[in-house]
Design an enzyme around this catalytic site. Structure first.
Site, PDB file in Angstrom:
ATOM      1  CG  ASP A   1      68.371 -46.226 -27.548  1.00 29.57           C
ATOM      2  OD1 ASP A   1      69.414 -46.873 -27.310  1.00 29.57           O
ATOM      3  OD2 ASP A   1      68.234 -45.471 -28.385  1.00 29.57           O
TER       4      ASP A   1
ATOM      5  CG  ASP B   1      74.072 -45.884 -29.458  1.00 36.02           C
ATOM      6  OD1 ASP B   1      73.761 -45.282 -30.335  1.00 36.02           O
ATOM      7  OD2 ASP B   1      73.297 -46.274 -28.580  1.00 36.02           O
TER       8      ASP B   1
END
Length: 211
Positions: free
Chosen positions: A33, A171
């Site tokens: 991320d 996700d």
């Protein structure tokens, strides 16, 4: 089901050991991320961390660019064999960037937030190896799972009817229960952060893989 641990949830003090543990347990990729503090209200890591992770990892790295200008940064996360996710919601020409990435041989994925209809990206899937559907709003780990089953099913049906090879990844808030929900809806891959790294890493990856 394929499992991509969200590596920013790993312990920096034990990162090499935890990377190896994830790999040995059967992870097929790492999810990285990348947040810039503008596109989302948080800041995480950048190209230097990606390079470090690439140097210690034996498997694919999927860099999830939660940034305002992915067109300026994607190439810094695009070593051969890895993949770069860009958000449909980024204020850029998404189709143009996907075409540029394809022309440059960069493996690409497209991401949509929980409130973005699948129809917004259906025409982009031919340029994306993976469609990442967010089941939380991007920015912070540990949020409550949002049921996006209808969107996953819609995407899966579209991909199958059009003979595409695009995989569906989900996700956000993924654990043993929610992974089963998204798998039943048609997902191929799950990203998990808190669930994996707050317990026995190997056991939890194997649980998710077995779903």
């Amino acid at each position: 089901m394929l499992v991509s641990p969200s590596i920013v949830a790993a312990s920096l003090l034990k990162i090499q050991d935890q990377v190896r543990e994830c790999e040995n347990a059967g992870s097929t990729s790492f999810h990285l991320d990348v947040m810039d503090g503008n596109f989302v209200p948080n800041i995480t890591v950048g190209p230097d961390y990606y390079d470090f992770l690439r140097s210690i990892s034996r498997i694919r790295i999927e860099s999830h660019l939660m940034v305002m200008r992915p067109d300026l940064y994607y190439s810094k996360f695009a070593k051969p064999g890895d993949l770069v996710f860009i958000h449909y919601e980024s204020p850029i020409n998404t189709l143009g960037l996907l075409k540029r990435m394809r022309d440059e041989g960069v493996d690409a994925g497209i991401v949509i937030n929980p409130d973005t209809p699948f129809s917004k990206v259906s025409d982009l899937l031919e340029y994306a190896q993976i469609l990442l559907i967010m089941s939380v709003y991007p920015g912070f780990s540990g949020q409550k799972f949002i049921d996006v089953s209808d969107k996953i099913h819609e995407a899966s049906t579209f991909i199958r009817k059009n003979g595409l090879k695009t995989k569906i990844e989900v996700d956000g808030g993924i654990n043993d229960n929610t992974a089963r929900i998204v798998k039943n809806a048609g997902a191929d891959i799950v990203v998990s952060a808190s669930y994996i790294f707050s317990g026995n890493i190997s056991d939890r990856i194997r649980i998710l893989s077995s779903i």
